[in-house]
Design a protein around this motif. Sequence first.
Motif, PDB file in Angstrom:
ATOM      1  N   VAL A  89       1.120  -1.526  -0.047  1.00  0.00           N
ATOM      2  CA  VAL A  89      -0.276  -0.106  -0.204  1.00  0.00           C
ATOM      3  C   VAL A  89       0.604   1.213   0.155  1.00  0.00           C
ATOM      4  O   VAL A  89       1.821   1.441   0.314  1.00  0.00           O
ATOM      5  CB  VAL A  89      -0.641  -0.349   1.098  1.00  0.00           C
ATOM      6  CG1 VAL A  89      -1.953   1.139   1.433  1.00  0.00           C
ATOM      7  CG2 VAL A  89      -1.748  -0.361   1.175  1.00  0.00           C
ATOM      8  N   ARG A 106       0.477   5.455  -0.370  1.00  0.00           N
ATOM      9  CA  ARG A 106      -0.111   6.501  -0.058  1.00  0.00           C
ATOM     10  C   ARG A 106      -0.035   7.704  -1.762  1.00  0.00           C
ATOM     11  O   ARG A 106       1.431   8.474  -1.209  1.00  0.00           O
ATOM     12  CB  ARG A 106      -0.471   7.795   0.326  1.00  0.00           C
ATOM     13  CG  ARG A 106      -1.674   8.742   0.784  1.00  0.00           C
ATOM     14  CD  ARG A 106      -1.347   9.873   1.652  1.00  0.00           C
ATOM     15  NE  ARG A 106      -0.882  10.224   2.339  1.00  0.00           N
ATOM     16  CZ  ARG A 106      -0.328  11.316   3.351  1.00  0.00           C
ATOM     17  NH1 ARG A 106      -1.719  11.973   3.438  1.00  0.00           N
ATOM     18  NH2 ARG A 106       0.314  12.327   3.658  1.00  0.00           N
ATOM     19  N   ASP A 113      -4.579   6.060  -0.879  1.00  0.00           N
ATOM     20  CA  ASP A 113      -3.906   4.902  -0.865  1.00  0.00           C
ATOM     21  C   ASP A 113      -4.183   3.895  -2.737  1.00  0.00           C
ATOM     22  O   ASP A 113      -5.020   4.062  -2.680  1.00  0.00           O
ATOM     23  CB  ASP A 113      -4.505   3.943   0.272  1.00  0.00           C
ATOM     24  CG  ASP A 113      -3.608   4.963   1.189  1.00  0.00           C
ATOM     25  OD1 ASP A 113      -3.066   6.076   1.062  1.00  0.00           O
ATOM     26  OD2 ASP A 113      -4.398   4.233   2.727  1.00  0.00           O
ATOM     27  N   GLN A 141       4.451   1.069   7.137  1.00  0.00           N
ATOM     28  CA  GLN A 141       3.458   0.660   6.443  1.00  0.00           C
ATOM     29  C   GLN A 141       3.245  -0.842   6.362  1.00  0.00           C
ATOM     30  O   GLN A 141       4.221  -1.231   5.340  1.00  0.00           O
ATOM     31  CB  GLN A 141       3.636   1.527   4.792  1.00  0.00           C
ATOM     32  CG  GLN A 141       2.164   1.407   4.094  1.00  0.00           C
ATOM     33  CD  GLN A 141       0.821   1.003   4.614  1.00  0.00           C
ATOM     34  OE1 GLN A 141       0.794   3.193   5.009  1.00  0.00           O
ATOM     35  NE2 GLN A 141      -0.231   1.319   4.836  1.00  0.00           N
ATOM     36  N   ASN A 159       2.247   2.792   9.322  1.00  0.00           N
ATOM     37  CA  ASN A 159       0.499   2.936   8.593  1.00  0.00           C
ATOM     38  C   ASN A 159      -0.027   4.701   8.918  1.00  0.00           C
ATOM     39  O   ASN A 159      -1.330   4.349   8.055  1.00  0.00           O
ATOM     40  CB  ASN A 159      -0.395   1.799   8.944  1.00  0.00           C
ATOM     41  CG  ASN A 159       0.345   0.606   8.739  1.00  0.00           C
ATOM     42  OD1 ASN A 159       0.464   0.066   8.122  1.00  0.00           O
ATOM     43  ND2 ASN A 159       0.016  -0.655   9.880  1.00  0.00           N
ATOM     44  N   ASN A 165       0.789   7.397   7.067  1.00  0.00           N
ATOM     45  CA  ASN A 165       1.381   8.628   6.912  1.00  0.00           C
ATOM     46  C   ASN A 165       1.640   9.858   7.778  1.00  0.00           C
ATOM     47  O   ASN A 165       1.019  11.234   6.845  1.00  0.00           O
ATOM     48  CB  ASN A 165       0.697   8.885   5.179  1.00  0.00           C
ATOM     49  CG  ASN A 165      -0.008   7.449   4.948  1.00  0.00           C
ATOM     50  OD1 ASN A 165       1.775   7.074   4.358  1.00  0.00           O
ATOM     51  ND2 ASN A 165      -0.342   7.334   4.383  1.00  0.00           N
TER      52      ASN A 165
END
Length: 409
Positions: A59, A61, A136, A158, A215, A217
């Motif tokens: 994942v 962003r 994301d 993350q 997780n 940001n």
Amino acid sequence: MAPTLGAVAAAACVLWSTSTLARETAQSPDQSWSVTWLASAEPPRSPPTVLTDETVREVARVSLGGGRFRVRLTNAYGAKPAVVGSAHLARATAGASIVAGSDRSLTFGGRPGVTIPPYASVLSDPVDLPVPNLSDVAISLYFPGASGDATSHFFGLQDAYVAHGDVTGQTDLQPTRTLTERPFVSAIEVSTAKRAKVVLAFGDSITDGFGSTPNANRRWPDRLAERLVPRRGPTYFTVVDAAISGNRLLHDFIGPNGLSRFDRDVLSQPRVDYVVVLEGINDLGFPGARNLTEETVSADDVIFAYKQLIARAHAHDIKVIGATLPPFGPIPERPGFYSEASAQKRDAINAWIRTSHAFDAVIDFDAVLRDPARPTQLLAAYDSGDHLNPNDAGYQAMADAIDLKLFDR
């Protein structure tokens, strides 16, 4: 004269809608590519991550959204070919799940998979997928055989999810294990018009976000993106993070040294307009903390490295913003990292950053983070607990201290 930048308030702006981003991408007659997410590659650590008949879903962003993307995969430190059987890109939701209907297969020269040669990287073909700013996405990679030791970004902060078999297109992945590193994925690029600008943060753990909430940001480049990216034209921005925790400017230890990776992580990235350099603390601290006395550096050595980065960036028309080194001690848990001698070197380096006018501008992170009563130490409210890396509040304060007008030049 290079200005020292104080704290400013972030202006509230409206995010572009998905439809606006897709329309911008589709209608612009002059398309180009800008990096919108980045993870600096590092050599495998022991024990290395190996994927065998497994899918990994990572994942990320993106900073600047859009309607068309491509993904860069890396085997930069792999001694054998890495065979990717299939790869997908989708909008991410919670955990290992993706938005239903958003899944897109990635191809490489029109083929559904790719073999990444040793020490090489590959770009996927472009794929159409509307993604808003600061959203994301999930990159899912399937390795039918043993992948080899994974080139990765170790402190991903993350979760990445691993499951058996080829489940790259599955909406709700059921992981068998979770990783905190970022294997094989090094960048995401977005198709943009020429008025997009890239701000790249280059540094060590303080830029990598060590000490922030996983997780979430909450690295300072993430927080800067939240202020800068939503601004409406005529120029729009992407902010990317090219940091490696533990990295040094002048010696290898964790990741390649800053001088050696600058070409890969900065100069070769598409459309970089600004690079913010915040690195050098580990050059001062590691020789004492790791018994590497032969790698002891002077303030002048670190300044030499800065001059090299500035000259190389200017040759590519990239503006270089120097960030002062925050305080880093004493650190009881890391004997030898801090010393009076290293503190004096930091003072000399910061004085040069502030007054030499060698950088195009200066951000005074030292002034933001230090305890006024004890200027060799982080302010307690900004300390993650290791007396070196900030916490969420500290990273927010760093981002808030950056004058956004700096990027209008």
